[in-house]
Design an enzyme around this catalytic site. Structure first.
Site, mmCIF file in Angstrom:
data_model
loop_
_atom_site.group_PDB
_atom_site.id
_atom_site.type_symbol
_atom_site.label_atom_id
_atom_site.label_comp_id
_atom_site.label_asym_id
_atom_site.label_seq_id
_atom_site.Cartn_x
_atom_site.Cartn_y
_atom_site.Cartn_z
ATOM 1 N N ASP A 42 -51.608 41.758 20.724
ATOM 2 C CA ASP A 42 -51.638 43.060 21.398
ATOM 3 C C ASP A 42 -50.839 44.029 20.529
ATOM 4 O O ASP A 42 -50.457 43.696 19.395
ATOM 5 C CB ASP A 42 -51.129 42.940 22.852
ATOM 6 N N HIS A 52 -46.867 16.025 18.475
ATOM 7 C CA HIS A 52 -46.854 15.414 19.815
ATOM 8 C C HIS A 52 -47.922 15.975 20.758
ATOM 9 O O HIS A 52 -48.470 15.226 21.559
ATOM 10 C CB HIS A 52 -45.485 15.611 20.487
ATOM 11 N N GLY A 104 -46.985 36.265 27.289
ATOM 12 C CA GLY A 104 -48.266 36.683 27.885
ATOM 13 C C GLY A 104 -49.438 36.011 27.199
ATOM 14 O O GLY A 104 -50.383 35.537 27.858
ATOM 15 N N ARG A 126 -48.888 7.075 20.787
ATOM 16 C CA ARG A 126 -48.372 7.163 22.158
ATOM 17 C C ARG A 126 -48.596 8.550 22.763
ATOM 18 O O ARG A 126 -48.629 8.700 23.986
ATOM 19 C CB ARG A 126 -46.891 6.788 22.208
ATOM 20 N N THR A 174 -43.437 39.101 23.359
ATOM 21 C CA THR A 174 -42.627 37.907 23.618
ATOM 22 C C THR A 174 -43.341 36.612 23.248
ATOM 23 O O THR A 174 -42.701 35.567 23.152
ATOM 24 C CB THR A 174 -42.304 37.804 25.122
HETATM 25 C C1 RB5 Z 1 -46.247 44.541 26.039
HETATM 26 O O1 RB5 Z 1 -45.346 45.563 26.307
HETATM 27 C C2 RB5 Z 1 -45.628 43.204 26.323
HETATM 28 O O2 RB5 Z 1 -45.515 43.022 27.689
HETATM 29 C C3 RB5 Z 1 -46.455 42.110 25.715
HETATM 30 O O3 RB5 Z 1 -46.542 42.297 24.333
HETATM 31 C C4 RB5 Z 1 -45.944 40.692 25.895
HETATM 32 O O4 RB5 Z 1 -44.597 40.591 25.569
HETATM 33 C C5 RB5 Z 1 -46.261 40.048 27.163
HETATM 34 O O5 RB5 Z 1 -45.956 38.885 27.424
#
Ligand code: RB5
Length: 146
Positions: free
Chosen positions: A8, A98, A70, A132, A67
């Site tokens: 994104d 794994h 998402g 395993r 992050t």
């Molecule tokens: C976008 O602002 C942010 O929410 C997205 O990039 C991400 O971190 C979502 O998990």
């Protein structure tokens, strides 16, 4: 190996750095964007990319958002996808050995490009161990196929 790459707006810079690395490693890939000035919704990129891994068009996917969370939540909704959110080298290696992860997710706002690039190098070059672990990965597929 064929990789599909997506992000994104929160992951665009890192996605481009990863594309340069894949060029350098001569790994075939398709970059599906986003090519966005404004903000977009990560599932609009993460889900189609994950579907194209699940249907066999690509061997692996690399998905970036702010992050990585998402993208990992979205990708893991697709049957057959084992998306790993990774921000360290130990996990990059372990999730291939794994979990046989077929999608790597990272957050551009979480780690610097230097570490992210090393994570990609490790993740693309580490083989699944099977043994395993096959029983455990198999149980996930079994649940998906119920
Ligand atoms: C976008 O602002 C942010 O929410 C997205 O990039 C991400 O971190 C979502 O998990």
């Amino acid at each position: 190996m064929k990789i599909i790459l997506a992000s994104d707006h929160g992951g665009t810079n890192l996605r481009k750095e990863i594309a340069s690395l894949l060029d350098e490693l001569e790994i075939q890939y398709e970059d599906i964007g986003c090519d966005c000035a404004g903000s977009v919704d990560y599932p609009d990129y993460g889900i189609p990319a994950a579907e194209r891994v699940a249907n066999g068009e690509f061997d692996k996917g690399i998905l970036i958002c702010g992050t990585g969370i998402g993208m990992s939540i979205s990708a893991n909704k697709v049957k057959g996808i084992r998306a790993a959110l990774v921000h360290d080298l130990f996990s990059a290696k372990a999730t291939r050995e794994h979990n046989d992860s077929n999608v790597l997710c990272m957050g551009e706002r979480v780690i610097g490009p230097g570490l992210a690039i090393e994570i990609v190098r490790t993740w693309v070059s580490t083989e699944y161990e099977g043994g395993r672990h096959a029983n455990r990965v198999g149980k996930i597929a079994e649940y998906e196929n119920k």
